[in-house]
Enzyme design. Structure first.
Site, mmCIF file in Angstrom:
data_model
loop_
_atom_site.group_PDB
_atom_site.id
_atom_site.type_symbol
_atom_site.label_atom_id
_atom_site.label_comp_id
_atom_site.label_asym_id
_atom_site.label_seq_id
_atom_site.Cartn_x
_atom_site.Cartn_y
_atom_site.Cartn_z
ATOM 1 N N ARG A 1 0.878 -0.677 0.377
ATOM 2 C CA ARG A 1 -0.108 -0.154 -0.178
ATOM 3 C C ARG A 1 0.528 1.345 0.079
ATOM 4 N NH1 ARG A 1 -4.910 1.186 3.430
ATOM 5 N NH2 ARG A 1 -6.037 0.168 2.381
ATOM 6 N N HIS B 1 -7.703 0.937 -6.464
ATOM 7 C CA HIS B 1 -8.091 0.079 -5.023
ATOM 8 C C HIS B 1 -8.545 -1.211 -5.437
ATOM 9 C CE1 HIS B 1 -7.757 -0.917 -1.437
ATOM 10 N NE2 HIS B 1 -8.828 -0.517 -0.314
ATOM 11 N N GLN C 1 -10.416 -3.723 -3.146
ATOM 12 C CA GLN C 1 -11.160 -3.591 -2.751
ATOM 13 C C GLN C 1 -12.877 -3.635 -3.416
ATOM 14 O OE1 GLN C 1 -11.803 -1.841 0.319
ATOM 15 N NE2 GLN C 1 -14.566 -2.768 -0.331
ATOM 16 N N ASP D 1 -17.696 7.485 -0.598
ATOM 17 C CA ASP D 1 -16.419 6.778 -0.218
ATOM 18 C C ASP D 1 -16.254 8.048 0.458
ATOM 19 O OD1 ASP D 1 -13.966 5.737 0.882
ATOM 20 O OD2 ASP D 1 -13.148 5.704 -0.647
ATOM 21 N N CYS E 1 -16.865 1.412 1.071
ATOM 22 C CA CYS E 1 -14.948 0.752 1.447
ATOM 23 C C CYS E 1 -14.637 0.241 2.916
ATOM 24 C CB CYS E 1 -14.315 0.886 0.128
ATOM 25 S SG CYS E 1 -13.676 2.337 0.415
ATOM 26 N N ARG F 1 -13.087 -8.693 2.119
ATOM 27 C CA ARG F 1 -12.066 -8.457 1.594
ATOM 28 C C ARG F 1 -10.553 -9.721 1.393
ATOM 29 N NH1 ARG F 1 -10.128 -3.066 1.961
ATOM 30 N NH2 ARG F 1 -7.826 -4.174 0.920
HETATM 31 N N1 CP Z 1 -10.970 0.049 2.890
HETATM 32 C C1 CP Z 1 -9.350 -0.145 2.921
HETATM 33 O O1 CP Z 1 -8.997 -0.276 2.034
HETATM 34 O O2 CP Z 1 -9.662 -0.241 4.790
HETATM 35 P P1 CP Z 1 -8.130 0.444 5.101
HETATM 36 O O3 CP Z 1 -8.145 1.339 4.944
HETATM 37 O O4 CP Z 1 -8.883 0.024 6.325
HETATM 38 O O5 CP Z 1 -7.133 -0.940 4.413
#
Ligand code: CP
Length: 313
Positions: free
Chosen positions: A112, A139, A142, A230, A271, A299
């Site tokens: 990430r 992403h 997700q 979001d 998400c 997830r």
């Molecule tokens: N939706 C998501 O990626 O959550 P986090 O940022 O908690 O990993």
């Protein structure tokens, strides 16, 4: 020499629709096979036995961190959770050298990070599969979970209408990739200042998806099978933009009044993490059409299938 069976999972638009379908179906099978078991139970199949997976985080995370960690363990592997700031990566070592070094220790890397270029450079120089755990631009993990979640509740997503209300951010971008690959229609409703990159929309359209921009949120959600939003200020947005963004986005809040204009059985997704009563009201988030916690659970299952696909297992 690079392993020719190796697959990176970098973005949904880079993977053939048939492969994406296999991943979703496999995730569903693995989820079904675990029904009723404690979370720490190992899966019957242990395809990651003997495998070490590096999970690198240059940004905060709850869902991605825990779901990848648990997923690897359920598949029999081991994880190493690394903070970018604590690695030499955060102190001047190149991404290419980091990728080469990690490839000598681990069998797969999930990262990430901020810039998409970091992810791509990691993949270019790694000798092991690299998974996109979120960049400023996309992403994909997700949205794999989101497709799985929609189909659990409503059947095939192909031909359905998905409406995104709010900021045209990285999660929207992966929805646009998915629209092209899975064949659903997508409408973006939000202020012009926060429009997504047109390239994402044009690519989905070129693949046959009906992608629209509609400034009026009430018109946008008419006929929607799924409404998604979001947070109004993403991790990569500067905190000083908060007030301006809130002012721009207030009209795009997903509330019961807006959902009343969508199909009666329209699902609601987010998400997470959410700022309750900003981008969506608690009434909608906790309502009967909300599947936000199924998304979070999926997830785990979707990423297990992604990891197995990456390793050809
Ligand atoms: N939706 C998501 O990626 O959550 P986090 O940022 O908690 O990993």
């Amino acid at each position: 020499m690079k392993d020719i069976t190796m697959n990176h999972f970098l973005d949904i638009n880079k993977i053939a629709p048939t492969e994406l379908r296999k991943i979703i179906d496999h995730a569903r099978q693995m989820k079904d096979a675990r029904q009723g078991q404690p979370k720490g139970t190992m899966d019957a199949e242990q395809p990651l036995a003997g495998h070490m997976v590096a999970l690198i985080f240059e940004k905060p995370s709850t869902r991605t961190r825990v779901s990848f960690d648990v997923g690897v363990r359920q598949l029999g592997g081991q994880t190493m959770v690394l903070s970018g700031a604590d690695m030499q990566l955060g102190h001047g070592e190149t991404i290419a050298d980091t990728a080469r070094v990690l490839s000598r220790y681990v069998d797969m890397i999930m990262i990430r990070t901020f810039e998409e270029a970091t992810l791509l450079e990691m993949a270019e120089h790694a000798d092991v599969p690299v998974i996109n755990g979120l960049t400023n631009r996309t992403h994909p993990c997700q949205i794999m979970a989101d497709i799985m979640t929609f189909e659990e509740h409503r059947g095939p997503i192909t031909g359905k209408k998905v409406v995104w209300s709010g900021d045209g951010n990285n999660v929207f971008a992966s929805f646009a990739h998915a629209a092209g690959q899975f064949g659903f229609d997508l409408t973006f409703t939000g202020p012009e200042q926060l429009d997504p990159e047109m390239g994402f929309i044009e690519e989905a359209r070129a693949k046959g998806s009906n992608v629209q921009i509609e400034r009026d949120p009430h018109k946008a959600v008419q006929g929607a099978d799924l409404v998604v939003t979001d947070t109004w200020v993403s991790m990569h947005d500067h905190p000083t933009t908060r007030e301006r963004r809130h002012n721009q986005l207030r009209a795009y809040q997903v509330n019961a009044e807006l959902m009343a204009h969508a199909n009666e059985d329209a699902l609601f997704m987010h998400c997470l993490p959410a700022h309750r009563n900003e981008e969506a009201t608690s009434e909608v988030m906790d309502g009967s059409n909300s599947v936000i916690f199924d998304e979070a659970e999926n997830r785990l299952h979707a990423q297990k299938a992604v990891m197995r696909w990456c390793l050809g297992k």
